[in-house]
Design an enzyme around this catalytic site. Structure first.
Site, PDB file in Angstrom:
ATOM      1  N   GLU A 221       0.728  -1.735  -0.365  1.00 21.87           N
ATOM      2  CA  GLU A 221      -0.083  -0.691  -0.233  1.00 21.87           C
ATOM      3  C   GLU A 221       0.823   1.405  -0.256  1.00 21.87           C
ATOM      4  OE1 GLU A 221      -2.665   0.052   3.525  1.00 21.87           O
ATOM      5  OE2 GLU A 221      -2.830  -2.577   3.422  1.00 21.87           O
ATOM      6  N   GLU A 337     -10.172   6.281   1.973  1.00 27.44           N
ATOM      7  CA  GLU A 337     -10.352   6.176   3.339  1.00 27.44           C
ATOM      8  C   GLU A 337     -10.292   6.705   4.314  1.00 27.44           C
ATOM      9  OE1 GLU A 337      -8.668   2.899   6.313  1.00 27.44           O
ATOM     10  OE2 GLU A 337      -7.740   2.127   3.714  1.00 27.44           O
TER      11      GLU A 337
END
Length: 420
Positions: A221, A337
């Site tokens: 990520e 997010e």
């Protein structure tokens, strides 16, 4: 703000750094007797520093409280990971023999600490970890570490950022059964979202490369985040993250622990701030600050290389993901997010605006591409993407000419909510 160290002898520099850290950690202790800072003061949260990494040879100051530790290449946190104890580093693409940046360096690679020095050859820069809010007593910190270790040993839910509520607006690309994903890339617009609770929440935009086969999710990520609790400031910063076992252990951002990421670049500190002379985020209906990121596997070497603005920063090694890993990913996600304690929050994703507002008014990720098993970079068709949204956050697709982009943001109220 911490005093910048710009002169004097190396010994005096170290004394100044130690004094600055002591003063700020002491100030954080006394701040525990004060009320919680308001949202308006989120950029000035009291904070304290983690211990300097093992193998620190030199320390350099930056802006916004950044402390950069120059760490012996072979003593960086990655080599403390059990699966990398016998790992032979790949130094073919390293930049830790270069003394300084030159005039052709991309502005996104210039950081505030560069004004005060550079790391010596044979070292890599690590931004020293910070935490916002009052510091716990050392005995309590030890109990927290023991609790976390027990949770990892017995497979229990991890407390902290993995025990709260994660809200997403993402687009998902999954390879066909006979396909392999050997990398992905993206161009992010960078924003400075406002958080409801700066001592709890974070907001990020990132790219996830995932292997969803078997019982253990594996990810790489990378993106930008605003996370005052972990950074000590509310400016957006580059971050990296990964898991080999569905987020059950080794939960470290950047190089704050043995994450499996081997840094090879001596000039770029992951998570460090930009100089004050450069913008740190985009402007609504104005300048759009972008960041180009790529993760690509080096054929035959088992190295997942991270490139920022086409400059290699380091890599994740195949062995980090465990013996069952087959050397490829099968899914890529792009999007935003939010982390919070509750699904009801006003924390902003992107810049807080609806993705329907479009370019220069909402956050986006463009240049959505993946790399197949032949090493070919391929564009993605809209029909091959699936959107996942957690209200009140939204995502939508728009085009830059012929280039597909994913816009996201919120909180966005439903029409029914507005009419009421």
């Amino acid at each position: 703000m911490l005093e910048q160290i710009v002169n004097s002898t190396p010994i005096m520099n170290q004394i100044k750094v130690m004094t600055a850290v002591f003063q700020h950690n002491l100030g954080s202790f006394f701040s525990s007797f004060k009320s919680r800072p308001s949202e308006a003061s989120s950029s000035k949260l009291p904070y304290w520093y983690l211990d300097p990494p093992k193998g620190t040879i030199k320390t350099i100051m930056g802006d916004h409280g950044d402390i950069i530790d120059c760490v012996d290449f072979y003593k960086q946190p990655a080599f403390d990971h059990p699966r990398l104890k016998s790992h032979k580093p790949d130094l073919e693409h390293t930049k830790h023999s270069i003394d300084d940046y030159d005039s052709n360096t991309h502005p996104n690679l210039v950081q505030s600490w560069h004004m005060n020095g550079c790391c010596p050859r044979g070292t890599i820069p690590i931004r020293r970890g910070m935490r916002a809010g009052p510091r716990l007593h050392p005995f309590v910190e030890k109990l927290v570490r023991i609790r976390t270790k027990l949770e990892q040993m017995f497979g229990l839910p991890i407390t902290g950022v993995h025990g709260g509520c994660h809200l997403h607006a993402i687009t998902d690309f999954t390879a066909l059964e006979d396909e392999e994903i050997q990398g992905a890339k993206a161009t992010f617009s960078i924003w400075k979202p406002t958080l409801e609770d700066p001592q709890r929440d974070f907001s990020l935009s990132q790219m996830w490369l995932m292997n969803t086969e078997g019982s253990n999710l594996k990810t790489i990520e990378v993106g930008w985040r605003v996370y005052p609790m972990a950074i000590g400031h509310d400016t957006p910063r580059l971050f990296i993250y990964s898991t080999t076992n569905t987020y059950r252990s080794d939960l470290y951002y950047n190089l704050e622990g043995p994450t499996g990421f081997v840094q090879t670049n001596k000039n770029y500190a992951i998570g460090a701030s930009r100089p004050p002379s450069l913008p740190s985020s985009s402007m609504y209906n104005g300048l759009q600050l972008e960041l180009n990121v790529e993760v690509v596997k080096d054929p035959g070497k088992g190295r997942w290389r991270l490139l920022v603005e086409n400059e290699e920063i380091g890599y994740w090694a195949d062995e980090y993901f465990g013996p069952a890993f087959k050397g490829s990913m099968n899914t890529v996600n792009w999007g935003g997010e939010i982390y919070t304690d509750s699904k009801i929050t006003s924390s902003e994703m992107g810049n807080g605006h609806s993705p329907d507002e479009g370019y220069s008014k909402a956050a986006y990720i463009r240049n959505l591409k993946y790399i197949d098993s032949s090493g070919t970079t391929r564009s993605i068709n809209k029909k091959d993407l699936k959107t996942t949204e957690n209200a009140p956050y939204r995502g939508s697709y728009k085009y830059f000419g012929s280039e597909l982009a994913f816009f996201f943001g919120g909180p966005v109220l439903d029409t029914a909510d507005i009419e009421q």
